[in-house]
Design a protein around this motif. Structure first.
Motif, PDB file in Angstrom:
ATOM      1  N   ARG A   1      57.754   4.183   3.567  1.00 35.32           N
ATOM      2  CA  ARG A   1      57.137   5.501   3.449  1.00 35.32           C
ATOM      3  C   ARG A   1      55.816   5.504   4.223  1.00 35.32           C
ATOM      4  O   ARG A   1      55.065   4.544   4.152  1.00 35.32           O
ATOM      5  CB  ARG A   1      56.870   5.835   1.980  1.00 35.32           C
ATOM      6  CG  ARG A   1      58.142   5.939   1.149  1.00 35.32           C
ATOM      7  CD  ARG A   1      57.840   6.126  -0.330  1.00 35.32           C
ATOM      8  NE  ARG A   1      57.013   7.270  -0.632  1.00 35.32           N
ATOM      9  CZ  ARG A   1      57.464   8.517  -0.822  1.00 35.32           C
ATOM     10  NH1 ARG A   1      58.760   8.739  -0.742  1.00 35.32           N
ATOM     11  NH2 ARG A   1      56.644   9.496  -1.102  1.00 35.32           N
TER      12      ARG A   1
ATOM     13  N   GLU B   1      61.767   6.292   5.275  1.00 36.92           N
ATOM     14  CA  GLU B   1      62.291   7.111   4.178  1.00 36.92           C
ATOM     15  C   GLU B   1      61.575   8.447   4.022  1.00 36.92           C
ATOM     16  O   GLU B   1      62.188   9.451   3.663  1.00 36.92           O
ATOM     17  CB  GLU B   1      62.164   6.337   2.860  1.00 36.92           C
ATOM     18  CG  GLU B   1      62.944   5.058   2.839  1.00 36.92           C
ATOM     19  CD  GLU B   1      62.526   4.152   1.697  1.00 36.92           C
ATOM     20  OE1 GLU B   1      61.799   4.597   0.794  1.00 36.92           O
ATOM     21  OE2 GLU B   1      62.920   2.978   1.732  1.00 36.92           O
ATOM     22  N   TYR B   2      60.256   8.453   4.223  1.00 33.31           N
ATOM     23  CA  TYR B   2      59.473   9.663   4.007  1.00 33.31           C
ATOM     24  C   TYR B   2      58.225   9.622   4.878  1.00 33.31           C
ATOM     25  O   TYR B   2      57.623   8.563   5.057  1.00 33.31           O
ATOM     26  CB  TYR B   2      59.054   9.775   2.532  1.00 33.31           C
ATOM     27  CG  TYR B   2      58.161  10.964   2.269  1.00 33.31           C
ATOM     28  CD1 TYR B   2      58.703  12.233   2.094  1.00 33.31           C
ATOM     29  CD2 TYR B   2      56.787  10.818   2.223  1.00 33.31           C
ATOM     30  CE1 TYR B   2      57.886  13.320   1.870  1.00 33.31           C
ATOM     31  CE2 TYR B   2      55.958  11.903   2.001  1.00 33.31           C
ATOM     32  CZ  TYR B   2      56.514  13.152   1.828  1.00 33.31           C
ATOM     33  OH  TYR B   2      55.701  14.231   1.617  1.00 33.31           O
TER      34      TYR B   2
ATOM     35  N   SER C   1      64.438  10.570  10.713  1.00 30.87           N
ATOM     36  CA  SER C   1      65.264  10.918   9.551  1.00 30.87           C
ATOM     37  C   SER C   1      65.414  12.435   9.448  1.00 30.87           C
ATOM     38  O   SER C   1      64.717  13.197  10.123  1.00 30.87           O
ATOM     39  CB  SER C   1      64.601  10.395   8.273  1.00 30.87           C
ATOM     40  OG  SER C   1      63.394  11.125   8.037  1.00 30.87           O
TER      41      SER C   1
ATOM     42  N   SER D   1      59.994   0.977   8.671  1.00 30.22           N
ATOM     43  CA  SER D   1      60.737   1.270   7.446  1.00 30.22           C
ATOM     44  C   SER D   1      59.764   1.538   6.304  1.00 30.22           C
ATOM     45  O   SER D   1      58.616   1.109   6.338  1.00 30.22           O
ATOM     46  CB  SER D   1      61.669   0.112   7.086  1.00 30.22           C
ATOM     47  OG  SER D   1      60.929  -1.073   6.907  1.00 30.22           O
TER      48      SER D   1
ATOM     49  N   ALA E   1      64.821   3.846   9.564  1.00 24.76           N
ATOM     50  CA  ALA E   1      64.655   3.367   8.193  1.00 24.76           C
ATOM     51  C   ALA E   1      63.395   3.929   7.521  1.00 24.76           C
ATOM     52  O   ALA E   1      63.040   3.506   6.433  1.00 24.76           O
ATOM     53  CB  ALA E   1      64.617   1.844   8.172  1.00 24.76           C
TER      54      ALA E   1
END
Length: 99
Positions: free
Chosen positions: A16, A46-47, A80, A14, A44
């Motif tokens: 970045r 994000e980037y 993602s 999770s 999870a």
């Protein structure tokens, strides 16, 4: 901040994952999960930048000391939407599952 959470044979990532984190994580990459980890769940995350993608691919084939002959390749799952764009751009479908 990036976080690796081990649960049995899965590791959940999770936060970045950028070049900054990769530089910090690379020396301790074998400590990010256990030798029994078979799945790295990215739901999870994000980037991710290109350095982060490179680290993820290295983690797939990473072996732990003493397990070189026994460690199967790990599977990266649940990328993602942002990571999916990079997967398509770099033609990395073979490394990532959709779970």
């Amino acid at each position: 901040m990036i976080k690796f959470t081990q649960q049995e044979q899965q590791c959940f990532v999770s936060g970045r994952l950028t070049q900054v984190e990769v530089k910090q994580l690379w020396p301790k990459r074998q400590e990010l999960f256990t030798a029994s980890t078979q799945v790295i769940d990215l739901a999870a995350l994000e980037y991710v930048d290109s350095a982060g993608v490179a680290l993820l691919l290295a983690l797939v084939k990473l072996t732990h000391p003493g397990t070189e002959d026994k460690s199967p390749y790990r599977q990266l799952v649940n990328p993602s939407e942002q990571l999916m764009k990079m997967i398509e751009l770099y033609d990395l479908d073979a490394f990532f599952g959709q779970n």
